[in-house]
Design an enzyme around this catalytic site. Structure first.
Site, PDB file in Angstrom:
ATOM      1  N   CYS A  27       0.869  -1.169   0.000  1.00 45.59           N
ATOM      2  CA  CYS A  27       0.000   0.000   0.000  1.00 45.59           C
ATOM      3  C   CYS A  27       0.906   1.218   0.000  1.00 45.59           C
ATOM      4  CB  CYS A  27      -0.972  -0.023   1.169  1.00 45.59           C
ATOM      5  SG  CYS A  27      -0.182  -0.047   2.787  1.00 45.59           S
ATOM      6  N   HIS A 558       9.739 -27.742  31.261  1.00 40.93           N
ATOM      7  CA  HIS A 558       8.444 -28.400  31.480  1.00 40.93           C
ATOM      8  C   HIS A 558       8.451 -29.740  30.756  1.00 40.93           C
ATOM      9  CE1 HIS A 558       4.129 -29.222  31.326  1.00 40.93           C
ATOM     10  NE2 HIS A 558       3.944 -28.249  32.217  1.00 40.93           N
TER      11      HIS A 558
END
Length: 646
Positions: A27, A558
């Site tokens: 644009c 984890h």
């Protein structure tokens, strides 16, 4: 070498190479790049380039904000990668209806914006010349300038016929012809001549009389025709693109050159006028009715919302639907209060840039704020947003406040715009061409001055130097040539196969919500310390722990997914919260065999939870890794350290 070849190659490399580019458009200030694999884009590298203002993801695409010379960069990129990335069969945008609609509007309206603004300036100039008595309405000068000024909106369906055809991947000349059919000379008059056969939706705001038929089928054609409209040609070409694709697939190649456009124009033209046109007019009238109702219910509230949301929408490139509503106002009434209400927005950014330019002591900030000020003069506010106001968020809020004040002044004084024109060239568009009245222009000047005064004053008064005696901008924008970078290597806490974090089944890790890092599928049942540090948190089950290095890196390890409530004795913790540990010490033992027997996922996330404190977190490029081998490297600058201390 082309002017922007170096920048173009840099962009291509950091979006994953030309093979990763599905399509690329632009644009006024930004490249819009659709990627095969978004994870290959190196956002940090792109944003660290001084020639790039900012990067973001919106509408399903990577948007690289460069500035007003984006067209030249785009041309260089296309020359390098070839235009094969500009595929006609590009997949349709995915996501919410709002995102799809906004992306489509942007593709269709933005290419025509330059001529739309140019014609608006000419129209405003013509109004001023007539209002000041320099020319008269019957003079050749007025007639010619009037044609120049109104040509774009008058023939808008033809222009959008081309741009929408390109957006939908069909023959643009067929699209232009379909647009021309809608505004063919005297078609509206001829279609509505004589006595009405009957009226559709009689007694409602959508009542439409029928005067003519097409082989017995009723033709509903608006009395004012389709001149200046947007939605009808967009929907007709969307339908025509589907027809054209079917024809190209099934017609013999030798006949396609003339048979494809022949059938497409005949079929889509008839369906467009008989069905799509009336439906689109109902939609357009519905939007207008809804807007009229909202304004009638609370004019101040309606336009307060419009003026407040406009600037945030610009950030994501989602402001075009709002401008489209304004253009629809032009089509029905010859003027627009919506476009007028957002007109002062660019002047607020001029004011913010000017205030920063006058107060900053940073050479870097001065070099950013001056061109941003000049761009804002012509309603190109992205350089201001990404270079001056948004990085210090209060400034952006001041621009919104100024825009609200200026917009409401124009709304409350009922001062619409009579042509589409923005920035310093747009003042003339507030002169009423019918009566040559300058009242709207005067109120526009008042509104813009008020908007600028609010923004400039707030920016100036709240401007604070840093505690170290430097200007606050020096911290944000200081040239990187004098910056030293510090690195910390994080060793792997587990042995196994290394995978990208986004491949994890756990969505929180996959999206990077908890920080940057990697996924490891372990082949050994132990978790070791990745560096010298302190255990900050250790979960009771033993499936996860947080550890902080002596240099401040905070790492979460984890093990597995959905292991937070496992009751079996799978995890054995060898340390406790608060313990000081040395690199390589075993922290947790894991029974991988039992996990697999229970059907538990063993994927182990290793993430830097304070990733935002670093310039970058660089992952290993190895596919397999052993404990204590380098896994990640955090990078921080001395400027970042000073900001962290502050």
């Amino acid at each position: 070498m082309a002017k922007y070849e170096q920048l173009s190659n840099f962009i291509i490399s950091n979006v994953g190479g030309k093979e990763n580019i599905v399509s690329i458009t632009h644009c006024m200030t930004r490249l819009r790049i659709k990627l095969n694999d978004k994870s290959k884009a190196n956002i940090n590298e792109l944003e660290n380039n001084k020639e790039i203002i900012s990067c973001q993801e919106a509408e399903g695409k990577l948007q690289v904000i460069i500035g007003t010379h984006v067209g030249e960069v785009y041309e260089d990129i296309i020359r390098i990668i070839g235009d094969n990335q500009q595929k006609d069969d590009e997949p349709q945008e995915k996501g919410s209806f709002i995102n799809v609609f906004a992306a489509t509007i942007t593709k269709i309206v933005v290419p025509a914006l330059g001529v739309l603004l140019a014609c608006g300036i000419i129209s405003g100039l013509n109004s001023v010349l007539m209002a000041t008595g320099v020319i008269t309405a019957d003079s050749g000068t007025y007639i010619l300038l009037n044609a120049m000024g109104n040509a774009c909106l008058t023939f808008f369906p033809v222009i959008l016929g081309y741009t929408s055809a390109v957006a939908f991947g069909m023959d643009p000349f067929v699209g232009m012809i379909l647009g021309a059919i809608l505004i063919f000379p005297n078609i509206a008059v001829d279609m509505n001549a004589g006595e009405a056969l009957f009226t559709v939706f009689e007694g409602t705001p959508f009542a439409m009389p029928v005067f003519k038929t097409f082989f017995g089928l009723p033709i509903i054609f608006p009395a004012n025709g389709y001149t200046s409209t947007l939605i009808p040609i967009m929907l007709i070409n969307l339908f025509a693109s589907k027809v054209e694709k079917v024809l190209k697939k099934h017609l013999p190649a030798v006949t396609q050159q003339f048979m494809t456009p022949f059938i497409t124009i005949l079929f889509a033209g008839a369906i467009g006028v008989l069905v799509i046109g009336p439906i689109s007019m109902i939609l357009q009238n519905g939007l207008q009715a809804a807007l009229t109702w909202l304004i009638g219910t609370s004019k101040i509230l309606a336009f307060a919302v419009i003026t407040l949301i406009y600037q945030p929408l610009v950030i994501f490139g989602l402001h075009w639907p709002l401008i489209t509503l304004g253009i629809m106002e032009f089509a029905t009434g010859g003027c627009s209060l919506i476009v007028a209400s957002i007109f002062p927005a660019s002047f607020t950014h001029m004011a913010a840039c000017l205030a920063v330019l006058l107060r900053t002591k940073s050479p870097k900030m001065k070099s950013i704020s001056l061109p941003a000020f000049l761009s804002a003069c012509f309603c190109i506010i992205e350089p201001s947003i990404y270079g001056v106001t948004l990085p210090v968020k209060k400034r952006f809020a001041y621009c919104m406040a100024g825009g609200l004040v200026g917009g409401l002044i124009l709304v409350l004084t009922n001062s619409p715009m009579y042509a589409v024109s923005m920035g310093v060239t747009g003042f003339m568009a507030f002169v009423n061409p019918a009566v040559g009245n300058f009242t709207g222009l005067i109120w526009c000047l008042v509104a813009c001055l008020a908007a600028m005064a609010v923004t400039f004053t707030l920016t100036w008064v709240t401007y604070k130097p840093g505690e170290d005696g430097k200007n606050e901008d020096d911290v944000v924008y200081e040239s990187t040539k004098n910056i030293t970078h510090k690195k910390e290597v994080i060793a792997s806490p587990v042995s196994g196969e290394v995978k990208a974090l986004f491949t994890m089944k756990d969505e929180a890790f996959a999206k990077g919500s908890l920080g940057k890092g990697v996924c490891i599928v372990p082949d050994e049942g132990k978790i070791v310390a990745p560096f010298d540090g302190t255990i900050g948190a250790l979960y009771p089950t033993g499936h996860a722990l947080c550890i902080e290095s002596e240099n401040g890196a905070q790492v979460l390890i984890h093990v597995g997914t959905d292991t937070f409530d496992v009751k079996e004795n799978i995890f054995t913790t060898l340390k406790k919260q608060g313990d000081k540990v040395k690199k390589g010490e075993t922290l947790i033992k894991v029974d991988l065999k039992k996990m697999k027997e229970m059907g538990l996922n063993t994927e182990t996330a290793v993430v830097v939870t304070n990733s935002n404190d670093y310039l970058d977190v660089i992952n290993t490029n190895k596919n397999r890794i052993s404990c204590n081998e380098p896994l990640m490297t955090t990078v921080i600058s001395d400027v970042s350290l000073e900001m962290a201390k502050a």
